[in-house]
Motif scaffolding. Structure first.
Motif, PDB file in Angstrom:
ATOM      1  N   TYR A   1       1.397  -1.101   0.036  1.00 30.28           N
ATOM      2  CA  TYR A   1       0.436   0.414   0.540  1.00 30.28           C
ATOM      3  C   TYR A   1       0.859   1.460  -0.113  1.00 30.28           C
ATOM      4  O   TYR A   1       1.995   1.225   1.082  1.00 30.28           O
ATOM      5  CB  TYR A   1      -0.598  -0.203   0.843  1.00 30.28           C
ATOM      6  CG  TYR A   1      -1.956   1.122   1.110  1.00 30.28           C
ATOM      7  CD1 TYR A   1      -3.201   0.082   0.863  1.00 30.28           C
ATOM      8  CD2 TYR A   1      -1.874   2.498   1.261  1.00 30.28           C
ATOM      9  CE1 TYR A   1      -4.625   1.360   0.906  1.00 30.28           C
ATOM     10  CE2 TYR A   1      -3.051   3.444   1.657  1.00 30.28           C
ATOM     11  CZ  TYR A   1      -3.900   2.420   0.995  1.00 30.28           C
ATOM     12  OH  TYR A   1      -5.332   3.797   0.780  1.00 30.28           O
TER      13      TYR A   1
ATOM     14  N   ILE B   1      -6.531   0.582   4.838  1.00 31.95           N
ATOM     15  CA  ILE B   1      -4.967  -0.268   4.609  1.00 31.95           C
ATOM     16  C   ILE B   1      -5.720  -1.810   5.274  1.00 31.95           C
ATOM     17  O   ILE B   1      -5.053  -2.644   4.585  1.00 31.95           O
ATOM     18  CB  ILE B   1      -4.130   1.038   5.313  1.00 31.95           C
ATOM     19  CG1 ILE B   1      -4.093   2.218   4.639  1.00 31.95           C
ATOM     20  CG2 ILE B   1      -2.731  -0.162   5.380  1.00 31.95           C
ATOM     21  CD1 ILE B   1      -2.879   3.178   5.802  1.00 31.95           C
TER      22      ILE B   1
ATOM     23  N   LEU C   1       3.655  -1.701   4.046  1.00 31.23           N
ATOM     24  CA  LEU C   1       3.313  -0.285   3.742  1.00 31.23           C
ATOM     25  C   LEU C   1       4.182   1.352   3.928  1.00 31.23           C
ATOM     26  O   LEU C   1       4.831   0.764   3.848  1.00 31.23           O
ATOM     27  CB  LEU C   1       2.591   0.523   5.030  1.00 31.23           C
ATOM     28  CG  LEU C   1       1.581   1.710   5.155  1.00 31.23           C
ATOM     29  CD1 LEU C   1       0.937   2.051   4.055  1.00 31.23           C
ATOM     30  CD2 LEU C   1       0.822   1.855   6.572  1.00 31.23           C
TER      31      LEU C   1
END
Length: 250
Positions: free
Chosen positions: A109, A154, A162
């Motif tokens: 992400y 998320i 991330l």
């Protein structure tokens, strides 16, 4: 910091002292581990910030890996009679970290930058890195009231990595506070990387990057914004390093 990783201490922060491939091997271990871990890059500017920002300093101290970014760190190591095997700047190393994620089929992400930057960077990186799975992308200009929604998004995406680009020290502080809530295994604080990957900001010529003076190119592009960081900050960093060495008696 992982106890089994050799480091060089610069202004009180332990910075990893390993060749690039060994660093990537450790990053792979962190990505495979379910416990949330932070990877951060340290340069002269970020360590100047850490001197006067106790919370940021604590986050860097507690991070799983802090990697050397730029010629300032190389000079600091040499003043201790040591050397970093490679310059592990975030713009060059982060794509290799993303390749590790692709090899492990670990969704990534991207969070940060101005509206549209994270999405454009994700598309460009997907085209460059075979097998890269993008779990999602979102800009970094959300309000505190929207934070819970961002975290839920998320977590629902299933991201194992991330990548956060909010600038120092906000990105590291944000990851320290929220990484566990996202479900991601590894948080990577990347500064301007998404701007570079999206094509918003151009890289310096190869010879400047090799010589460790990419900061001069960035200063020429954005003199007003970066004057304090580089023209004042770089000499301040070196003065602090010299004072640290003097106090240590080495």
């Amino acid at each position: 910091m992982r106890s089994n990783v050799p480091t060089v201490t610069v202004l009180g922060i332990r910075v990893v002292c390993l060749p690039r491939q060994q660093v990537l091997s450790v990053v792979g271990e962190l990505l495979d581990s379910p416990a949330p871990d932070l990877l951060a890059y340290a340069n002269a500017h970020s360590l100047n910030l850490a001197v006067r920002h106790p919370a940021y300093r604590r986050v860097l101290h507690d991070a799983a890996l802090v990697l050397n970014d730029g010629s300032g760190l190389a000079i600091a190591a040499k003043l201790q009679g040591k050397s970093f095997p490679d310059n592990l700047n975030g713009t060059d190393l982060t794509p290799e970290v993303l390749r590790l994620a692709a090899e492990r089929d670990a969704p990534v992400y991207f969070l940060g930058g101005e509206p549209g930057i994270a999405e454009t960077a994700a598309r460009n990186l997907t085209a460059r890195i075979p097998g890269l799975r993008v779990a999602g992308a979102r800009h970094g200009f959300f309000t505190p009231a929207e934070e819970r929604e961002v975290l839920a998004e998320i977590k629902a995406s299933g991201a194992r990595m991330l990548v956060v680009a909010m600038g120092n020290p906000r990105q590291e502080l944000w990851l320290d506070r929220h990484l566990a809530d996202t479900g991601a295994h590894l948080g990577v604080a990347v500064g301007a990387f998404l701007d570079f990957a999206a094509g918003k900001v151009s890289r310096a010529p190869g010879w400047m990057r090799k010589a460790g003076v990419e900061w001069l190119y960035r200063l020429a592009l954005e003199p007003r914004r970066l004057f304090t960081r580089y023209v004042l900050g770089n000499p301040l960093f070196l003065a602090r390093v010299l004072l640290e060495r003097y106090k240590s008696g080495s």
